[in-house]
Design a protein around this motif. Structure first.
Motif, PDB file in Angstrom:
ATOM      1  N   GLU A   1      49.405  67.710  49.330  1.00  0.00           N
ATOM      2  CA  GLU A   1      49.376  66.286  48.988  1.00  0.00           C
ATOM      3  C   GLU A   1      47.961  65.836  48.657  1.00  0.00           C
ATOM      4  N   ILE A   2      46.987  66.340  49.398  1.00  0.00           N
ATOM      5  CA  ILE A   2      45.585  66.000  49.133  1.00  0.00           C
ATOM      6  C   ILE A   2      45.171  66.539  47.766  1.00  0.00           C
ATOM      7  N   ARG A   3      45.569  67.786  47.476  1.00  0.00           N
ATOM      8  CA  ARG A   3      45.253  68.365  46.158  1.00  0.00           C
ATOM      9  C   ARG A   3      45.877  67.533  45.035  1.00  0.00           C
ATOM     10  N   LYS A   4      47.120  67.118  45.236  1.00  0.00           N
ATOM     11  CA  LYS A   4      47.791  66.286  44.228  1.00  0.00           C
ATOM     12  C   LYS A   4      47.060  64.961  44.052  1.00  0.00           C
ATOM     13  N   ALA A   5      46.644  64.370  45.169  1.00  0.00           N
ATOM     14  CA  ALA A   5      45.934  63.088  45.101  1.00  0.00           C
ATOM     15  C   ALA A   5      44.609  63.248  44.353  1.00  0.00           C
ATOM     16  N   TYR A   6      43.868  64.308  44.668  1.00  0.00           N
ATOM     17  CA  TYR A   6      42.611  64.556  43.966  1.00  0.00           C
ATOM     18  C   TYR A   6      42.853  64.828  42.490  1.00  0.00           C
ATOM     19  N   ALA A   7      43.888  65.599  42.172  1.00  0.00           N
ATOM     20  CA  ALA A   7      44.210  65.888  40.771  1.00  0.00           C
ATOM     21  C   ALA A   7      44.566  64.600  40.031  1.00  0.00           C
ATOM     22  N   ALA A   8      45.339  63.745  40.679  1.00  0.00           N
ATOM     23  CA  ALA A   8      45.707  62.467  40.057  1.00  0.00           C
ATOM     24  C   ALA A   8      44.474  61.595  39.852  1.00  0.00           C
ATOM     25  N   LYS A   9      43.610  61.561  40.873  1.00  0.00           N
ATOM     26  CA  LYS A   9      42.379  60.771  40.778  1.00  0.00           C
ATOM     27  C   LYS A   9      41.496  61.306  39.647  1.00  0.00           C
TER      28      LYS A   9
END
Length: 108
Positions: free
Chosen positions: A41-49
């Motif tokens: 989830e953190i990786r997804k959030a960073y990728a989205a950011k």
């Protein structure tokens, strides 16, 4: 009736230890799954950011490019006007010089 639950002996210590180990392993596996899910989830959030930041940077670059193109077009238009004005002035001066030459030739 035979009530065996009260008279059952406690499980052997090895079985209890094995059950405790299995329980601990299950808890560890559950924690690991939760940790991996959180990491994902953190990786997804960073990728989205990162994607949002890249999109914003692209949009800003596009806006700057558009503004630059507009400025270049305005400068080109100003240069064309200036060239036309200078060409017209030069033509007037040439006409004046030609007329002056013609007048001097006629006077001779």
């Amino acid at each position: 009736t035979n009530d065996t639950t009260a008279s059952d002996p406690p499980p052997p210590p090895e079985k209890a230890a094995r059950a405790a180990d299995e329980k601990a392993a299950d808890e560890k596996a559950t924690e690991e799954k939760a940790r991996n899910k959180l990491k994902a989830e953190i990786r997804k959030a960073y990728a989205a950011k990162k994607k949002v930041a890249e999109d914003e940077a692209r949009e800003e670059k596009r806006a700057i490019d558009d503004e630059t193109k507009q400025r270049i077009a305005a400068v080109d238009a100003d240069l064309r006007k200036l060239k036309d004005t200078l060409d017209a002035q030069a033509a007037e001066e040439l006409a004046t010089i030609d007329n002056t030459d013609d007048d001097e030739t006629k006077q001779r």
